[in-house]
Design a protein around this motif. Structure first.
Motif, PDB file in Angstrom:
ATOM      1  N   ILE B 106      -2.474  74.622 -35.953  1.00  0.00           N
ATOM      2  CA  ILE B 106      -2.971  75.538 -34.920  1.00  0.00           C
ATOM      3  C   ILE B 106      -4.127  74.870 -34.190  1.00  0.00           C
ATOM      4  O   ILE B 106      -5.063  74.373 -34.809  1.00  0.00           O
ATOM      5  CB  ILE B 106      -3.447  76.869 -35.551  1.00  0.00           C
ATOM      6  N   LYS B 107      -4.035  74.839 -32.870  1.00  0.00           N
ATOM      7  CA  LYS B 107      -5.042  74.161 -32.064  1.00  0.00           C
ATOM      8  C   LYS B 107      -6.188  75.078 -31.679  1.00  0.00           C
ATOM      9  O   LYS B 107      -6.075  75.858 -30.741  1.00  0.00           O
ATOM     10  CB  LYS B 107      -4.388  73.612 -30.786  1.00  0.00           C
ATOM     11  N   SER B 108      -7.295  74.970 -32.380  1.00  0.00           N
ATOM     12  CA  SER B 108      -8.513  75.674 -32.003  1.00  0.00           C
ATOM     13  C   SER B 108      -9.650  75.291 -32.950  1.00  0.00           C
ATOM     14  O   SER B 108      -9.657  75.687 -34.111  1.00  0.00           O
ATOM     15  CB  SER B 108      -8.310  77.191 -32.003  1.00  0.00           C
ATOM     16  N   GLU B 110     -12.676  76.260 -32.595  1.00  0.00           N
ATOM     17  CA  GLU B 110     -13.428  77.502 -32.768  1.00  0.00           C
ATOM     18  C   GLU B 110     -12.870  78.316 -33.931  1.00  0.00           C
ATOM     19  O   GLU B 110     -13.617  78.825 -34.768  1.00  0.00           O
ATOM     20  CB  GLU B 110     -13.333  78.299 -31.459  1.00  0.00           C
ATOM     21  N   LEU B 111     -11.557  78.426 -33.988  1.00  0.00           N
ATOM     22  CA  LEU B 111     -10.921  79.207 -35.049  1.00  0.00           C
ATOM     23  C   LEU B 111     -11.282  78.671 -36.423  1.00  0.00           C
ATOM     24  O   LEU B 111     -11.701  79.418 -37.313  1.00  0.00           O
ATOM     25  CB  LEU B 111      -9.399  79.182 -34.864  1.00  0.00           C
ATOM     26  N   ARG B 114     -14.970  79.242 -37.318  1.00  0.00           N
ATOM     27  CA  ARG B 114     -15.275  80.639 -37.660  1.00  0.00           C
ATOM     28  C   ARG B 114     -14.714  81.000 -39.031  1.00  0.00           C
ATOM     29  O   ARG B 114     -15.334  81.725 -39.808  1.00  0.00           O
ATOM     30  CB  ARG B 114     -14.693  81.580 -36.606  1.00  0.00           C
ATOM     31  N   LEU B 115     -13.530  80.490 -39.303  1.00  0.00           N
ATOM     32  CA  LEU B 115     -12.906  80.753 -40.601  1.00  0.00           C
ATOM     33  C   LEU B 115     -13.757  80.151 -41.707  1.00  0.00           C
ATOM     34  O   LEU B 115     -13.986  80.769 -42.753  1.00  0.00           O
ATOM     35  CB  LEU B 115     -11.508  80.131 -40.595  1.00  0.00           C
ATOM     36  N   PHE B 118     -16.668  82.358 -42.185  1.00  0.00           N
ATOM     37  CA  PHE B 118     -16.237  83.581 -42.863  1.00  0.00           C
ATOM     38  C   PHE B 118     -16.070  83.358 -44.365  1.00  0.00           C
ATOM     39  O   PHE B 118     -16.416  84.217 -45.180  1.00  0.00           O
ATOM     40  CB  PHE B 118     -14.922  84.065 -42.254  1.00  0.00           C
TER      41      PHE B 118
END
Lengths: 217, 217
Positions: B106-108, B110-111, B114-115, B118
């Motif tokens: 998955i390209k991000s 930011e994701l 953040r994960l 979290f």
DNA sequence: TTTCAATTTTAGACATAACTAAAATAATAA
DNA sequence: TTATTATTTTAGTTATGTCTAAAATTGAAA
């Protein structure tokens, strides 16, 4: 299993069918998919071979039951991931769609069901659209724009149309969020502006604001 | 951005380089990727054109700095997703790898960041392997098998080798989990069995058990 | 050092999913 | 009803990533 491309076509066809009830045109799909009509013809034939759509040359395309169920499965994944990104990872409304477009193609029923449970089985995504259940059942959508409500009508906010940062900040300031009950106290027919009640406060909003809030009655 | 296939090749080459320090063979990559050597040659040329590997005909392949950084980025994603699946969604150890293989693409940025936040910036994945940071820095791996420790040595459990259900159930019963401190009280050289201390309890374990637990000293 | 076996590369082919250009069909206007 | 326009399909091409079979290269044994 279906390819990412096949899944995206199914989603596009589902979307078009839900707007205009009859069979969808090749050109229409091409527009939705940002591709050429000739590519659509090729793909639609392949989907027909797999029993996902009914396709008759020059006559348009409709989803079969199987195609519809598959499309709803993808939509379910997309919307659950959107909720996750927003609620759990604190993404902004306008950042989630692109990432969810990728995540919706992850192959694992188990994953999406566990995620659904983790999120507390949400019924609506951040745009106020209903999330289909495991079996592809989807709630009839009873959402309206706030601007369509009349004096004394009320409902809860289920989504926003515009996802511009200034707009979202405005909502934060006014303490308006998904799930917030909103009641129309007064409506001015001249300019479409309204007085609304949120929690215990009443205040004025312009037509433009009202046109960007989805309400579930 | 790189394709899923390119990313998988980089990961495979990284993995092979970390085992045998010198350049990796075409056959080796083919084995790791479960593909044919001719396919590897094609891909390795493409990766060389993109500056991700050094490739000399018949001479083997090595990652460039850029290639290494890219590989570590993918490994970072994979391991963070594994932690998420295990800790947040309560998946079993043996179910996470396959899903993480998909999620790692998955390209991000930011994701994944953040994960990571979290999850509380985990340092190790469920197999005890260190998670690279945003910049591709990775901890030197100081993990050993419990069976390699001697009397009086101790450390914390950072991973398991075997992921068979019976084995995992055994660990649950013994209250052994990731992060659990374990101390070797006695060791029998004849059969490799041990007496270990977990929390306040001491008990006997066979060599087979000890060979499947990774310890961080 | 020559020979043989293993490894690696090249050449040519295939499937997927896209494209362009041209042909076929359907819909609309004269 | 015919002519024109818009839509749709077909035919042929391209890029990616794979494959098989054959050729080239390397390394090891005789």
């Amino acid at each position: 299993m279906y390819s990412k491309s096949e899944e995206n076509y199914l989603k596009a066809i589902y979307h078009l069918e839900s707007i205009a009830k009859h069979g969808v045109s090749t050109n229409g799909i091409a527009g939705e998919m940002e591709t050429k009509p000739s590519s659509v013809t090729d793909m639609v034939k392949k989907l027909a071979d797999k029993g996902l759509v009914n396709y008759v040359k020059y006559q348009g395309t409709t989803l079969t039951e199987k195609g519809k169920k598959t499309a709803l499965g993808i939509i379910r994944k997309h919307r659950i991931w959107e909720v996750f990104l927003l609620e759990t990872l604190d993404f902004q409304w306008d950042e989630v769609h692109e990432i969810a477009e990728q995540l919706e193609h992850i192959k694992s029923e188990e994953l999406i069901n566990r995620l659904d449970t983790f999120l507390g089985n949400p019924q609506y995504d951040p745009h106020g659209d209903p999330i289909p259940d495991k079996n592809g059942n989807i709630k009839r959508l009873e959402k309206k724009l706030l601007s369509e409500l009349n004096k004394k009508e009320q409902g809860i906010l289920v989504g926003v149309k515009e996802t511009n940062t200034d707009f979202l900040k405005y909502l934060d300031k006014r303490r308006i969020a998904i799930g917030t009950p909103i009641k129309v106290i007064g409506k001015e027919f001249f300019d479409g502006s309204m007085i609304i009640q949120v929690q215990k406060e009443q205040f004025f909003i312009s037509k433009k604001i009202a046109e960007n809030l989805f309400i579930h009655i």
